[in-house]
Every structure is written in C-alpha cells, then in structure tokens.
Scaffold this motif. Sequence first.
Motif, PDB file in Angstrom:
ATOM      1  N   SER A  73     -52.401 -11.335  -7.011  1.00 27.81           N
ATOM      2  CA  SER A  73     -52.348 -12.336  -5.955  1.00 27.81           C
ATOM      3  C   SER A  73     -53.147 -13.597  -6.280  1.00 27.81           C
ATOM      4  N   ARG A  74     -54.420 -13.435  -6.619  1.00 30.28           N
ATOM      5  CA  ARG A  74     -55.269 -14.609  -6.856  1.00 30.28           C
ATOM      6  C   ARG A  74     -54.997 -15.261  -8.207  1.00 30.28           C
ATOM      7  N   ARG A  75     -54.346 -14.545  -9.103  1.00 31.91           N
ATOM      8  CA  ARG A  75     -54.084 -15.079 -10.445  1.00 31.91           C
ATOM      9  C   ARG A  75     -52.623 -15.469 -10.635  1.00 31.91           C
ATOM     10  N   TYR A  76     -51.863 -15.492  -9.547  1.00 33.69           N
ATOM     11  CA  TYR A  76     -50.413 -15.684  -9.672  1.00 33.69           C
ATOM     12  C   TYR A  76     -50.059 -17.059 -10.225  1.00 33.69           C
ATOM     13  N   ARG A  77     -49.048 -17.054 -11.077  1.00 35.89           N
ATOM     14  CA  ARG A  77     -48.373 -18.281 -11.507  1.00 35.89           C
ATOM     15  C   ARG A  77     -46.917 -17.915 -11.767  1.00 35.89           C
ATOM     16  N   PRO A  78     -45.993 -18.864 -11.589  1.00 35.46           N
ATOM     17  CA  PRO A  78     -44.567 -18.559 -11.797  1.00 35.46           C
ATOM     18  C   PRO A  78     -44.310 -17.948 -13.170  1.00 35.46           C
ATOM     19  N   THR A  79     -43.343 -17.023 -13.222  1.00 32.06           N
ATOM     20  CA  THR A  79     -43.010 -16.311 -14.451  1.00 32.06           C
ATOM     21  C   THR A  79     -41.507 -16.418 -14.726  1.00 32.06           C
ATOM     22  N   VAL A  80     -41.066 -15.719 -15.763  1.00 29.00           N
ATOM     23  CA  VAL A  80     -39.639 -15.705 -16.083  1.00 29.00           C
ATOM     24  C   VAL A  80     -38.839 -14.994 -14.995  1.00 29.00           C
ATOM     25  N   HIS A  81     -39.515 -14.245 -14.123  1.00 30.50           N
ATOM     26  CA  HIS A  81     -38.828 -13.516 -13.056  1.00 30.50           C
ATOM     27  C   HIS A  81     -38.762 -14.299 -11.744  1.00 30.50           C
ATOM     28  N   THR A  82     -39.452 -15.420 -11.680  1.00 26.52           N
ATOM     29  CA  THR A  82     -39.552 -16.150 -10.418  1.00 26.52           C
ATOM     30  C   THR A  82     -38.194 -16.627  -9.918  1.00 26.52           C
ATOM     31  N   GLU A  83     -37.407 -17.202 -10.804  1.00 30.84           N
ATOM     32  CA  GLU A  83     -36.102 -17.722 -10.395  1.00 30.84           C
ATOM     33  C   GLU A  83     -35.201 -16.605  -9.857  1.00 30.84           C
ATOM     34  N   SER A  84     -35.222 -15.457 -10.515  1.00 30.00           N
ATOM     35  CA  SER A  84     -34.408 -14.333 -10.053  1.00 30.00           C
ATOM     36  C   SER A  84     -34.886 -13.838  -8.698  1.00 30.00           C
TER      37      SER A  84
ATOM     38  N   SER B 252     -38.989 -21.043   7.320  1.00 29.25           N
ATOM     39  CA  SER B 252     -40.144 -21.788   6.825  1.00 29.25           C
ATOM     40  C   SER B 252     -40.925 -20.902   5.872  1.00 29.25           C
ATOM     41  N   VAL B 253     -41.005 -21.315   4.601  1.00 29.88           N
ATOM     42  CA  VAL B 253     -41.723 -20.553   3.579  1.00 29.88           C
ATOM     43  C   VAL B 253     -43.034 -21.268   3.283  1.00 29.88           C
ATOM     44  N   LEU B 254     -44.135 -20.549   3.434  1.00 31.11           N
ATOM     45  CA  LEU B 254     -45.450 -21.149   3.221  1.00 31.11           C
ATOM     46  C   LEU B 254     -46.137 -20.499   2.024  1.00 31.11           C
ATOM     47  N   TYR B 255     -46.477 -21.343   1.049  1.00 32.66           N
ATOM     48  CA  TYR B 255     -47.183 -20.877  -0.146  1.00 32.66           C
ATOM     49  C   TYR B 255     -48.652 -21.284  -0.080  1.00 32.66           C
ATOM     50  N   ASP B 256     -49.456 -20.538  -0.816  1.00 35.44           N
ATOM     51  CA  ASP B 256     -50.899 -20.771  -0.878  1.00 35.44           C
ATOM     52  C   ASP B 256     -51.173 -21.909  -1.864  1.00 35.44           C
ATOM     53  N   ALA B 257     -51.546 -23.076  -1.340  1.00 36.45           N
ATOM     54  CA  ALA B 257     -51.687 -24.274  -2.174  1.00 36.45           C
ATOM     55  C   ALA B 257     -52.675 -24.132  -3.338  1.00 36.45           C
ATOM     56  N   PRO B 258     -53.804 -23.416  -3.170  1.00 40.61           N
ATOM     57  CA  PRO B 258     -54.732 -23.313  -4.308  1.00 40.61           C
ATOM     58  C   PRO B 258     -54.176 -22.572  -5.519  1.00 40.61           C
ATOM     59  N   LEU B 259     -53.108 -21.796  -5.358  1.00 44.48           N
ATOM     60  CA  LEU B 259     -52.563 -21.059  -6.493  1.00 44.48           C
ATOM     61  C   LEU B 259     -51.752 -21.978  -7.404  1.00 44.48           C
ATOM     62  N   SER B 260     -51.635 -21.577  -8.654  1.00 47.30           N
ATOM     63  CA  SER B 260     -51.025 -22.402  -9.697  1.00 47.30           C
ATOM     64  C   SER B 260     -49.598 -22.831  -9.360  1.00 47.30           C
ATOM     65  N   ARG B 261     -49.327 -24.119  -9.450  1.00 45.16           N
ATOM     66  CA  ARG B 261     -47.997 -24.721  -9.329  1.00 45.16           C
ATOM     67  C   ARG B 261     -47.308 -24.397  -8.001  1.00 45.16           C
ATOM     68  N   SER B 262     -48.099 -24.287  -6.947  1.00 43.57           N
ATOM     69  CA  SER B 262     -47.531 -23.951  -5.646  1.00 43.57           C
ATOM     70  C   SER B 262     -46.604 -25.045  -5.120  1.00 43.57           C
ATOM     71  N   GLY B 263     -46.948 -26.302  -5.387  1.00 42.75           N
ATOM     72  CA  GLY B 263     -46.088 -27.399  -4.950  1.00 42.75           C
ATOM     73  C   GLY B 263     -44.718 -27.341  -5.594  1.00 42.75           C
ATOM     74  N   ASP B 264     -44.689 -27.114  -6.903  1.00 44.13           N
ATOM     75  CA  ASP B 264     -43.407 -26.981  -7.612  1.00 44.13           C
ATOM     76  C   ASP B 264     -42.620 -25.777  -7.104  1.00 44.13           C
ATOM     77  N   LEU B 265     -43.335 -24.687  -6.857  1.00 43.78           N
ATOM     78  CA  LEU B 265     -42.687 -23.478  -6.369  1.00 43.78           C
ATOM     79  C   LEU B 265     -42.065 -23.710  -4.994  1.00 43.78           C
ATOM     80  N   ALA B 266     -42.777 -24.418  -4.132  1.00 40.06           N
ATOM     81  CA  ALA B 266     -42.250 -24.722  -2.803  1.00 40.06           C
ATOM     82  C   ALA B 266     -40.995 -25.592  -2.895  1.00 40.06           C
ATOM     83  N   ALA B 267     -41.037 -26.580  -3.782  1.00 38.96           N
ATOM     84  CA  ALA B 267     -39.881 -27.475  -3.933  1.00 38.96           C
ATOM     85  C   ALA B 267     -38.656 -26.702  -4.421  1.00 38.96           C
ATOM     86  N   ARG B 268     -38.851 -25.817  -5.383  1.00 36.62           N
ATOM     87  CA  ARG B 268     -37.729 -25.041  -5.914  1.00 36.62           C
ATOM     88  C   ARG B 268     -37.207 -24.060  -4.871  1.00 36.62           C
TER      89      ARG B 268
END
Length: 221
Positions: free
Chosen positions: A111-122, A140-156
Amino acid sequence: MSGELSRQAMQEAAWDLRYLLNRGYPRSASLTLVGNRHGLTADQRHLLHRGIFASATALARRAKRRALRQAAPERLGIDGHNVLITLECALRGLPLILADDGFLRDIGSVSRRYRPTVHTESALGLLAQYLARQPPIWVSVLYDAPLSRSGDLAARTQELLRASGLAAEARAVAVPETELVTFPGLVCTSDTGLIDRLPQVADLAGEIILSRDHPMVVFLS
C-alpha cells in the motif's frame, strides 16, 4: 510440510486467533502468540491479520456489505488504491483471503510503496468492464495523492471509465478517507477503518475477482 497440512495448520491458527479475539485479548499480542505457537511465517501471520476478526466485528461488517447490483443507479465512491492494488495482486497470482467479515483482501503489503505496474492497465480494464455492466449514475475514484504517480493514474482511470460509457471522475486527493466517509452514495473499499465508519460498503475488487474464479483465494472461515 505438505500443502494439505499447511492448510490444516492455517485453519487451526485461525481458530485460535478468533478464540482469543472473541474473548477480548489484544489483536497484536494474540497474533504474535498464535503465530509463534504454530510456527507461522511472516506471510502467514499477515494473512491472519488481514482475514481473521472477532465474531462481533465480522458480523457487524457483514451487515454493511452490499452487492454492487444493489447499488445501481447510485453514486459510487471508489477507494482507488485499495481496489486497484487488490485487483493487481489477483492478476499477479498472489494469494488473497476471503476474510471473516466477508471482504476479499490481498496480502501483498504494498500500500505505502505502491506505484503503477505492468498489471495496472489490465486491472483498470477489469474495473471499467465490470462497472459498465450495470452503470451507476456517477462514479468517483479517489486516489491517495502522496503515492507515486497518483495524478497520472487518476487521469488514466478517468479516461478508461468514460471510454466505457460511464459518467465518472478520478482524482488524486490528500486523504481519500476524508471524502469517502461523507460520500453521498455507496463506497467501494475493503479498508477496515473505512468500513467501520460507513453505513454501507461494497467490496468491488472482491466481486470482480470472485466472478473470475481466482485460484489463489484462501478460505479460513
């Protein structure tokens, strides 16, 4: 130890932990005692931590659980990282536990170390496909902003959900729990802290995974 004996040992450890929790013993100390008694590995202890609860706690949470088909045409608030990480763990073939409270949880400890992976898109594809079957009025999907690349993940996420015909938004916010506890609709999460504070909850990741007969689901109830 064979696979069958290992399952039996885990069932016995789960029973012992429930016994202690039902009698009011502290959770951390009980888990340590049971883990030491049965010689459990760190992963096995984490599995018990994620899945075994006092009976009163489990029943109270089960009473709040709603199948997603009961939600339409409601507004859905999705605990983004919570749901996505569980889906990704399933796609990676990692063990999942169907907990005493009826919620499916991963034991990936990422959880605290999460970053998008090759499985994220699937995983996002599974999410969009499942929601599109009986689309709610609003997602409405809410992501944890302090985690890596959360803004990009939200946009996708927003892009994929809208491409599936859903009225949806996805945002990275400082503390998703703050918005989710006052969300005017059904919240999707398996986070125990949120479940205990909400009147009703859907296990979105669990519904998706169990509908696909994931082979690595552990049952200790």
